[in-house]
Design a protein around this motif. Structure first.
Motif, mmCIF file in Angstrom:
data_model
loop_
_atom_site.group_PDB
_atom_site.id
_atom_site.type_symbol
_atom_site.label_atom_id
_atom_site.label_comp_id
_atom_site.label_asym_id
_atom_site.label_seq_id
_atom_site.Cartn_x
_atom_site.Cartn_y
_atom_site.Cartn_z
ATOM 1 N N ASP A 49 0.928 -1.099 0.014
ATOM 2 C CA ASP A 49 -0.007 0.117 -0.046
ATOM 3 C C ASP A 49 0.800 1.192 0.003
ATOM 4 O O ASP A 49 1.565 1.408 0.887
ATOM 5 C CB ASP A 49 -0.895 -0.028 1.429
ATOM 6 C CG ASP A 49 -2.016 0.927 1.127
ATOM 7 O OD1 ASP A 49 -1.972 1.974 0.382
ATOM 8 O OD2 ASP A 49 -2.938 0.892 2.154
ATOM 9 N N LYS A 51 0.197 4.399 0.652
ATOM 10 C CA LYS A 51 -0.520 5.331 1.456
ATOM 11 C C LYS A 51 0.417 6.488 1.845
ATOM 12 O O LYS A 51 0.258 7.600 2.170
ATOM 13 C CB LYS A 51 -1.339 4.795 2.605
ATOM 14 C CG LYS A 51 -2.382 5.722 3.146
ATOM 15 C CD LYS A 51 -3.309 6.155 2.221
ATOM 16 C CE LYS A 51 -4.361 6.974 2.648
ATOM 17 N NZ LYS A 51 -5.376 7.390 1.687
ATOM 18 N N TYR A 54 0.762 9.416 -0.054
ATOM 19 C CA TYR A 54 -0.099 10.064 -0.265
ATOM 20 C C TYR A 54 -0.039 11.305 0.828
ATOM 21 O O TYR A 54 0.102 12.525 0.522
ATOM 22 C CB TYR A 54 -1.526 9.283 0.238
ATOM 23 C CG TYR A 54 -2.742 10.357 0.392
ATOM 24 C CD1 TYR A 54 -3.466 10.814 -0.681
ATOM 25 C CD2 TYR A 54 -2.923 10.455 1.822
ATOM 26 C CE1 TYR A 54 -4.574 11.255 -0.307
ATOM 27 C CE2 TYR A 54 -4.197 11.408 1.890
ATOM 28 C CZ TYR A 54 -4.696 11.861 0.907
ATOM 29 O OH TYR A 54 -6.089 12.450 1.147
ATOM 30 N N TYR A 55 0.517 10.845 1.918
ATOM 31 C CA TYR A 55 0.733 11.942 3.028
ATOM 32 C C TYR A 55 1.792 12.985 2.542
ATOM 33 O O TYR A 55 2.005 14.062 2.925
ATOM 34 C CB TYR A 55 0.833 11.278 4.430
ATOM 35 C CG TYR A 55 -0.645 10.591 4.862
ATOM 36 C CD1 TYR A 55 -1.403 11.479 4.982
ATOM 37 C CD2 TYR A 55 -0.501 9.206 5.085
ATOM 38 C CE1 TYR A 55 -2.775 10.799 5.418
ATOM 39 C CE2 TYR A 55 -1.639 8.510 5.359
ATOM 40 C CZ TYR A 55 -2.682 9.587 5.633
ATOM 41 O OH TYR A 55 -3.768 8.767 6.016
ATOM 42 N N TRP A 67 -6.958 10.760 -5.360
ATOM 43 C CA TRP A 67 -6.063 9.531 -5.042
ATOM 44 C C TRP A 67 -7.372 8.551 -5.128
ATOM 45 O O TRP A 67 -8.043 8.661 -4.149
ATOM 46 C CB TRP A 67 -5.583 9.684 -3.748
ATOM 47 C CG TRP A 67 -4.519 8.631 -3.336
ATOM 48 C CD1 TRP A 67 -5.138 7.674 -2.682
ATOM 49 C CD2 TRP A 67 -3.302 8.218 -3.525
ATOM 50 N NE1 TRP A 67 -4.488 6.605 -2.259
ATOM 51 C CE2 TRP A 67 -3.088 6.936 -2.482
ATOM 52 C CE3 TRP A 67 -2.098 8.865 -3.873
ATOM 53 C CZ2 TRP A 67 -1.680 6.433 -2.472
ATOM 54 C CZ3 TRP A 67 -0.973 8.438 -3.568
ATOM 55 C CH2 TRP A 67 -0.593 7.182 -3.082
ATOM 56 N N TYR A 69 -7.837 4.487 -5.660
ATOM 57 C CA TYR A 69 -7.363 2.940 -5.534
ATOM 58 C C TYR A 69 -8.132 2.172 -6.505
ATOM 59 O O TYR A 69 -9.544 2.295 -6.597
ATOM 60 C CB TYR A 69 -7.659 2.519 -4.168
ATOM 61 C CG TYR A 69 -6.403 2.673 -3.124
ATOM 62 C CD1 TYR A 69 -5.309 2.112 -3.090
ATOM 63 C CD2 TYR A 69 -7.015 3.665 -2.087
ATOM 64 C CE1 TYR A 69 -4.412 2.292 -2.213
ATOM 65 C CE2 TYR A 69 -6.058 4.022 -1.123
ATOM 66 C CZ TYR A 69 -4.696 3.135 -1.043
ATOM 67 O OH TYR A 69 -3.828 3.529 -0.169
ATOM 68 N N GLN A 72 -6.481 -3.126 -4.414
ATOM 69 C CA GLN A 72 -6.025 -2.877 -3.377
ATOM 70 C C GLN A 72 -5.381 -4.341 -2.669
ATOM 71 O O GLN A 72 -6.107 -4.937 -1.979
ATOM 72 C CB GLN A 72 -6.817 -2.302 -2.190
ATOM 73 C CG GLN A 72 -7.190 -0.744 -2.353
ATOM 74 C CD GLN A 72 -8.295 0.093 -1.369
ATOM 75 O OE1 GLN A 72 -9.154 0.044 -1.654
ATOM 76 N NE2 GLN A 72 -7.442 0.316 -0.544
ATOM 77 N N TRP A 77 -0.865 -3.250 -5.558
ATOM 78 C CA TRP A 77 -1.845 -1.999 -5.186
ATOM 79 C C TRP A 77 -1.583 -0.942 -6.615
ATOM 80 O O TRP A 77 -0.535 -0.869 -6.843
ATOM 81 C CB TRP A 77 -1.403 -1.292 -3.988
ATOM 82 C CG TRP A 77 -1.958 -1.697 -2.666
ATOM 83 C CD1 TRP A 77 -2.864 -1.154 -1.995
ATOM 84 C CD2 TRP A 77 -1.539 -2.949 -2.094
ATOM 85 N NE1 TRP A 77 -3.132 -2.168 -0.970
ATOM 86 C CE2 TRP A 77 -2.107 -3.034 -0.928
ATOM 87 C CE3 TRP A 77 -0.424 -3.936 -2.237
ATOM 88 C CZ2 TRP A 77 -2.145 -4.003 0.053
ATOM 89 C CZ3 TRP A 77 -0.195 -4.871 -1.487
ATOM 90 C CH2 TRP A 77 -1.196 -4.952 -0.178
ATOM 91 N N VAL A 79 -2.898 2.745 -8.070
ATOM 92 C CA VAL A 79 -3.620 4.212 -7.550
ATOM 93 C C VAL A 79 -3.493 4.783 -8.825
ATOM 94 O O VAL A 79 -2.449 5.052 -9.475
ATOM 95 C CB VAL A 79 -2.912 4.430 -6.395
ATOM 96 C CG1 VAL A 79 -3.468 6.065 -5.960
ATOM 97 C CG2 VAL A 79 -2.795 3.555 -5.067
ATOM 98 N N GLU A 259 -6.423 15.133 6.578
ATOM 99 C CA GLU A 259 -6.583 14.326 5.932
ATOM 100 C C GLU A 259 -6.759 12.744 6.837
ATOM 101 O O GLU A 259 -7.771 11.886 6.371
ATOM 102 C CB GLU A 259 -5.738 13.907 4.540
ATOM 103 C CG GLU A 259 -5.818 15.094 3.652
ATOM 104 C CD GLU A 259 -6.633 14.691 2.795
ATOM 105 O OE1 GLU A 259 -7.239 13.663 2.592
ATOM 106 O OE2 GLU A 259 -7.309 15.786 1.984
ATOM 107 N N GLU A 263 -10.307 10.317 7.140
ATOM 108 C CA GLU A 263 -10.103 8.889 7.102
ATOM 109 C C GLU A 263 -10.781 8.019 8.117
ATOM 110 O O GLU A 263 -11.354 7.185 8.093
ATOM 111 C CB GLU A 263 -8.782 8.363 6.631
ATOM 112 C CG GLU A 263 -8.469 8.822 5.115
ATOM 113 C CD GLU A 263 -7.022 8.203 4.897
ATOM 114 O OE1 GLU A 263 -6.528 7.313 5.365
ATOM 115 O OE2 GLU A 263 -6.442 8.472 3.726
#
Length: 323
Positions: A49, A51, A54-55, A67, A69, A72, A77, A79, A259, A263
């Motif tokens: 992943d 992720k 993303y951050y 973003w 998916y 997954q 993965w 994206v 963010e 989530e």
């Protein structure tokens, strides 16, 4: 009768991240992102992943991308990352900033106006499969309702910081421990028949931990600095600014925190079936879900005020002062 020719639709370029040398992965992804035209996208394919990326994108580029998916796991993965088109019309955040009553329309249709506030209404509707005309008609009806509206965009950043602290931080400090105690009680009494309550408690505990740290950073660092900017403008004395940090990086960190909180709020909504009470729920169960949903609503407004009004105004003020 002539043959019909089908023209293939080209898919976005796919970057296979797992085959890139580790030290070059993020620089390569950022280079591809920076080269995107507004509205264009590319895909990344990875063996875990992505992720954390993303951050990092949020922190270093801001909330200027979507973003999505496409796959997954478990082995791969995929994206799709799209650079937002800032010229595609007014953003949902800007619409809510001008008239917060319109946020209720966005909530009704599941439109994120706080963390996702930098997306245009046109793009948001396209992503959700909603007819923009329907949303626009309801937004117009809100305008014509004649109800009073508070224009937060007219407030100076120092006053808005105090408002956020007193109203939204205060609400959180009052309600969070009450909800936590109530959640313990309901989970202990109903967890055997509703085991999802244990997951709700786990996610809510993480949310409280994240928010407590986030609020502390705002209260000890960000808000005082924003007030110092306002004071510098009023006094004309810019001496203090020469030895201080730039505002952009802490703002991006706060947006990344937002963010992450968003989530967790979404996880809670899924686990609670949109806060729909199960059959035979007791009064405590009902009170718990009501308070959790109210906290979610308050956090959405809180994040909206910061992401879409306070932070842009403070950054603009700083740019003007620093030249």
């Amino acid at each position: 009768m002539s043959d019909t020719c089908t023209i293939p639709v080209s898919e976005p370029f796919t970057l296979h991240v797992s085959v890139i040398e580790p030290r070059l992965k993020h620089p390569t992804i950022f280079r591809y992102f920076d080269e995107l035209a507004p509205g264009a996208s590319f895909r990344i394919r990875n063996d875990h992943d992505p992720k954390p990326l993303y951050y990092q994108l949020i922190a270093e580029r801001g909330n200027i991308f979507s973003w999505n998916y496409l796959q997954q796991g478990p082995a791969e993965w995929i994206v799709e990352i799209r650079k937002l088109d800032t010229d595609a019309g007014e953003t949902v955040g800007a619409i809510a900033a001008r008239d917060l009553r319109k946020a209720e329309v966005f909530r009704k249709y599941g439109i994120d106006f706080c963390c996702g506030g930098k997306k245009s209404l046109k793009q948001t509707c396209a992503e959700k499969g909603i007819d923009p005309a329907t949303i626009e008609a309801e937004l117009t009806a809100v305008e014509r309702s004649g109800a009073p509206v508070e224009n937060f965009d007219r407030w100076d950043p120092a006053f808005l910081s105090d408002y956020i602290y007193n109203k939204h931080h205060g609400y959180y400090y009052d309600e969070a421990p009450v909800i936590s105690d109530l959640l313990d009680k309901v989970a202990d009494h109903h967890g055997a028949t509703h085991p999802e309550l244990f997951q709700v408690r786990e996610v809510f505990t993480v949310l409280l931990r994240e928010l407590s740290g986030h609020f502390a950073k705002e209260e000890k660092v960000l808000f005082p600095f924003i007030k110092a900017l306002v004071q510098a403008k009023q006094s004309g004395d810019l001496t203090a600014l020469r030895s201080t940090f730039a505002l952009k990086e802490p703002v991006q960190m706060m947006e990344a925190d937002h963010e992450a909180a968003g989530e967790l709020l979404e996880k809670l909504r899924v686990l609670t079936n949109n806060y729909h009470l199960p059959e035979g729920a007791c009064n405590s169960y009902s009170l718990l879900y009501g308070k959790m949903e109210n906290l979610e609503s308050d956090l959405h407004q809180h994040i909206h005020l910061e992401n879409n009004i306070l932070f842009p105004k403070a950054l603009e003020l700083e740019r003007g002062l620093r030249g």
